[in-house]
Motif scaffolding. Sequence first.
Motif, PDB file in Angstrom:
ATOM      1  N   LEU A  63       0.807  -1.220   0.000  1.00 16.74           N
ATOM      2  CA  LEU A  63       0.000   0.000   0.000  1.00 16.74           C
ATOM      3  C   LEU A  63       0.841   1.272   0.000  1.00 16.74           C
ATOM      4  O   LEU A  63       0.331   2.346  -0.305  1.00 16.74           O
ATOM      5  CB  LEU A  63      -0.936   0.013   1.213  1.00 16.74           C
ATOM      6  CG  LEU A  63      -2.003  -1.074   1.199  1.00 16.74           C
ATOM      7  CD1 LEU A  63      -2.665  -1.177   2.558  1.00 16.74           C
ATOM      8  CD2 LEU A  63      -3.027  -0.789   0.115  1.00 16.74           C
ATOM      9  N   GLY A  64       2.093   1.120   0.369  1.00 16.24           N
ATOM     10  CA  GLY A  64       2.975   2.272   0.509  1.00 16.24           C
ATOM     11  C   GLY A  64       2.946   2.741   1.952  1.00 16.24           C
ATOM     12  O   GLY A  64       1.911   3.211   2.428  1.00 16.24           O
ATOM     13  N   GLU A  65       4.067   2.596   2.646  1.00 11.73           N
ATOM     14  CA  GLU A  65       4.110   2.891   4.074  1.00 11.73           C
ATOM     15  C   GLU A  65       3.810   4.345   4.406  1.00 11.73           C
ATOM     16  O   GLU A  65       3.520   4.666   5.559  1.00 11.73           O
ATOM     17  CB  GLU A  65       5.462   2.463   4.651  1.00 11.73           C
ATOM     18  CG  GLU A  65       5.648   0.956   4.610  1.00 11.73           C
ATOM     19  CD  GLU A  65       6.992   0.490   5.129  1.00 11.73           C
ATOM     20  OE1 GLU A  65       7.677   1.267   5.826  1.00 11.73           O
ATOM     21  OE2 GLU A  65       7.361  -0.652   4.825  1.00 11.73           O
ATOM     22  N   HIS A  66       3.855   5.230   3.407  1.00 19.35           N
ATOM     23  CA  HIS A  66       3.608   6.652   3.662  1.00 19.35           C
ATOM     24  C   HIS A  66       2.191   7.070   3.286  1.00 19.35           C
ATOM     25  O   HIS A  66       1.839   8.233   3.440  1.00 19.35           O
ATOM     26  CB  HIS A  66       4.660   7.505   2.953  1.00 19.35           C
ATOM     27  CG  HIS A  66       6.047   7.195   3.434  1.00 19.35           C
ATOM     28  ND1 HIS A  66       6.472   7.477   4.710  1.00 19.35           N
ATOM     29  CD2 HIS A  66       7.079   6.582   2.819  1.00 19.35           C
ATOM     30  CE1 HIS A  66       7.717   7.064   4.857  1.00 19.35           C
ATOM     31  NE2 HIS A  66       8.118   6.502   3.714  1.00 19.35           N
ATOM     32  N   THR A  67       1.404   6.111   2.834  1.00 22.70           N
ATOM     33  CA  THR A  67      -0.018   6.406   2.599  1.00 22.70           C
ATOM     34  C   THR A  67      -0.742   6.212   3.924  1.00 22.70           C
ATOM     35  O   THR A  67      -0.232   5.515   4.819  1.00 22.70           O
ATOM     36  CB  THR A  67      -0.626   5.452   1.542  1.00 22.70           C
ATOM     37  OG1 THR A  67      -0.646   4.124   2.082  1.00 22.70           O
ATOM     38  CG2 THR A  67       0.152   5.499   0.232  1.00 22.70           C
ATOM     39  N   PRO A  68      -1.902   6.822   4.092  1.00 22.37           N
ATOM     40  CA  PRO A  68      -2.628   6.633   5.361  1.00 22.37           C
ATOM     41  C   PRO A  68      -2.906   5.156   5.675  1.00 22.37           C
ATOM     42  O   PRO A  68      -2.695   4.717   6.813  1.00 22.37           O
ATOM     43  CB  PRO A  68      -3.927   7.421   5.149  1.00 22.37           C
ATOM     44  CG  PRO A  68      -3.556   8.485   4.159  1.00 22.37           C
ATOM     45  CD  PRO A  68      -2.555   7.819   3.245  1.00 22.37           C
ATOM     46  N   ALA A  69      -3.361   4.389   4.698  1.00 18.78           N
ATOM     47  CA  ALA A  69      -3.649   2.968   4.937  1.00 18.78           C
ATOM     48  C   ALA A  69      -2.358   2.199   5.222  1.00 18.78           C
ATOM     49  O   ALA A  69      -2.309   1.364   6.131  1.00 18.78           O
ATOM     50  CB  ALA A  69      -4.368   2.356   3.733  1.00 18.78           C
ATOM     51  N   GLY A  70      -1.313   2.488   4.445  1.00 21.22           N
ATOM     52  CA  GLY A  70      -0.035   1.803   4.650  1.00 21.22           C
ATOM     53  C   GLY A  70       0.558   2.105   6.016  1.00 21.22           C
ATOM     54  O   GLY A  70       1.097   1.213   6.684  1.00 21.22           O
ATOM     55  N   ALA A  71       0.459   3.359   6.448  1.00 29.12           N
ATOM     56  CA  ALA A  71       0.982   3.741   7.764  1.00 29.12           C
ATOM     57  C   ALA A  71       0.204   3.053   8.874  1.00 29.12           C
ATOM     58  O   ALA A  71       0.785   2.587   9.864  1.00 29.12           O
ATOM     59  CB  ALA A  71       0.913   5.259   7.932  1.00 29.12           C
ATOM     60  N   ARG A  72      -1.111   2.972   8.714  1.00 28.10           N
ATOM     61  CA  ARG A  72      -1.947   2.304   9.713  1.00 28.10           C
ATOM     62  C   ARG A  72      -1.580   0.820   9.806  1.00 28.10           C
ATOM     63  O   ARG A  72      -1.445   0.252  10.894  1.00 28.10           O
ATOM     64  CB  ARG A  72      -3.419   2.488   9.349  1.00 28.10           C
ATOM     65  CG  ARG A  72      -4.387   1.907  10.333  1.00 28.10           C
ATOM     66  CD  ARG A  72      -5.854   2.257  10.024  1.00 28.10           C
ATOM     67  NE  ARG A  72      -6.221   2.058   8.633  1.00 28.10           N
ATOM     68  CZ  ARG A  72      -6.458   3.051   7.752  1.00 28.10           C
ATOM     69  NH1 ARG A  72      -6.344   4.311   8.123  1.00 28.10           N
ATOM     70  NH2 ARG A  72      -6.798   2.768   6.510  1.00 28.10           N
ATOM     71  N   ILE A  73      -1.373   0.199   8.669  1.00 34.92           N
ATOM     72  CA  ILE A  73      -1.022  -1.219   8.649  1.00 34.92           C
ATOM     73  C   ILE A  73       0.394  -1.430   9.185  1.00 34.92           C
ATOM     74  O   ILE A  73       0.651  -2.380   9.927  1.00 34.92           O
ATOM     75  CB  ILE A  73      -1.206  -1.798   7.229  1.00 34.92           C
ATOM     76  CG1 ILE A  73      -2.711  -1.828   6.908  1.00 34.92           C
ATOM     77  CG2 ILE A  73      -0.604  -3.189   7.107  1.00 34.92           C
ATOM     78  CD1 ILE A  73      -3.039  -2.200   5.491  1.00 34.92           C
ATOM     79  N   ALA A  74       1.308  -0.523   8.863  1.00 40.83           N
ATOM     80  CA  ALA A  74       2.679  -0.618   9.386  1.00 40.83           C
ATOM     81  C   ALA A  74       2.679  -0.480  10.912  1.00 40.83           C
ATOM     82  O   ALA A  74       3.400  -1.199  11.613  1.00 40.83           O
ATOM     83  CB  ALA A  74       3.568   0.449   8.758  1.00 40.83           C
ATOM     84  N   GLU A  75       1.837   0.422  11.439  1.00 46.41           N
ATOM     85  CA  GLU A  75       1.747   0.573  12.898  1.00 46.41           C
ATOM     86  C   GLU A  75       1.163  -0.687  13.535  1.00 46.41           C
ATOM     87  O   GLU A  75       1.606  -1.122  14.602  1.00 46.41           O
ATOM     88  CB  GLU A  75       0.889   1.776  13.271  1.00 46.41           C
ATOM     89  CG  GLU A  75       0.811   1.968  14.771  1.00 46.41           C
ATOM     90  CD  GLU A  75      -0.023   3.167  15.191  1.00 46.41           C
ATOM     91  OE1 GLU A  75      -0.243   3.301  16.411  1.00 46.41           O
ATOM     92  OE2 GLU A  75      -0.464   3.956  14.327  1.00 46.41           O
ATOM     93  N   THR A  76       0.192  -1.301  12.884  1.00 47.31           N
ATOM     94  CA  THR A  76      -0.389  -2.544  13.390  1.00 47.31           C
ATOM     95  C   THR A  76       0.664  -3.643  13.418  1.00 47.31           C
ATOM     96  O   THR A  76       0.770  -4.397  14.397  1.00 47.31           O
ATOM     97  CB  THR A  76      -1.606  -2.965  12.539  1.00 47.31           C
ATOM     98  OG1 THR A  76      -2.549  -1.893  12.529  1.00 47.31           O
ATOM     99  CG2 THR A  76      -2.255  -4.217  13.086  1.00 47.31           C
ATOM    100  N   ALA A  77       1.468  -3.724  12.365  1.00 46.86           N
ATOM    101  CA  ALA A  77       2.552  -4.716  12.321  1.00 46.86           C
ATOM    102  C   ALA A  77       3.557  -4.456  13.440  1.00 46.86           C
ATOM    103  O   ALA A  77       4.014  -5.398  14.103  1.00 46.86           O
ATOM    104  CB  ALA A  77       3.245  -4.684  10.963  1.00 46.86           C
ATOM    105  N   ALA A  78       3.882  -3.194  13.669  1.00 49.34           N
ATOM    106  CA  ALA A  78       4.822  -2.838  14.740  1.00 49.34           C
ATOM    107  C   ALA A  78       4.238  -3.216  16.106  1.00 49.34           C
ATOM    108  O   ALA A  78       4.966  -3.683  16.996  1.00 49.34           O
ATOM    109  CB  ALA A  78       5.147  -1.350  14.688  1.00 49.34           C
ATOM    110  N   PHE A  79       2.929  -3.022  16.264  1.00 51.87           N
ATOM    111  CA  PHE A  79       2.274  -3.403  17.516  1.00 51.87           C
ATOM    112  C   PHE A  79       2.405  -4.906  17.750  1.00 51.87           C
ATOM    113  O   PHE A  79       2.757  -5.341  18.838  1.00 51.87           O
ATOM    114  CB  PHE A  79       0.791  -2.993  17.503  1.00 51.87           C
ATOM    115  CG  PHE A  79       0.026  -3.538  18.675  1.00 51.87           C
ATOM    116  CD1 PHE A  79       0.163  -2.976  19.941  1.00 51.87           C
ATOM    117  CD2 PHE A  79      -0.818  -4.632  18.526  1.00 51.87           C
ATOM    118  CE1 PHE A  79      -0.537  -3.491  21.022  1.00 51.87           C
ATOM    119  CE2 PHE A  79      -1.517  -5.151  19.605  1.00 51.87           C
ATOM    120  CZ  PHE A  79      -1.376  -4.573  20.852  1.00 51.87           C
TER     121      PHE A  79
END
Length: 181
Positions: free
Chosen positions: A132-148
Motif C-alpha cells: 500500500l505504501g508505508e507513507h499512505t494513510p492505509a499503509g501507515a496504519r497497517i505498518a503501525e499494526t505490524a509494529a504493535f
Amino acid sequence: MSSETGEQARQAEAGDGRDAEAVSRFVERFASEMTEAGMQRMASRVFAALLADDDASMTSAELALALQISPAAVSGAVSYLTQVSMVGRERDPGSRRDRYRLHNEIWYTTFASRDQVLTRWERTLKEGARTLGEHTPAGARIAETAAFFEFLQSELEGLMGRWQEHRKTLDLPTAAGPAGA
C-alpha cells in the motif's frame, strides 16, 4: 422426584462434597465470559466443564449429561477446541470411547501458540504496508499494526518466561495433590 442435573448426579456419586449447583453456575458464568470474549458458545461451555472437572477430562456422554446438550453439540465444540489446541482426545483404556482432556498448562500453551499467529499476522501486515505504501494513510496504519504485533510478540516471550519462573514459587495444589508432593 429429584431435580438434579447430570453434573449434579455425577458429583453426588463421586462424593466430592461440592455444591453441584454452585459448580454449574461457575461453569456457565465462566463460559459466558469466554463467549463474550469471542469463543463459540458450546466450545466455551465444554471448556469450562473440563476446567471444573478434577481430572480435567470427560467423555462425550459425560459432557452431554453435565451440560444438558446433545452429543452433536459436544462433537462440534470438541472439534473446535482440538483445532485450537485447547483440548486433546484420548481413548479410555479398554474402551472404544474417546475422552477429552485439557492440555497441561492450558493457558501457557494457548498463549504460546498465539506466538505463531502473531508472527504470521506481522509478516502479512508488513507485506501489506509495503504494497500500500508505508507513507499512505492505509499503509501507515497497517505498518503501525505490524509494529504493535512485533512489540506484543517480544513482550509476550519475556512474559511467558517470567510466568514459568513465578509458577515455580506458587504453593498451589495440583491434580496429583499439594505442590511439592
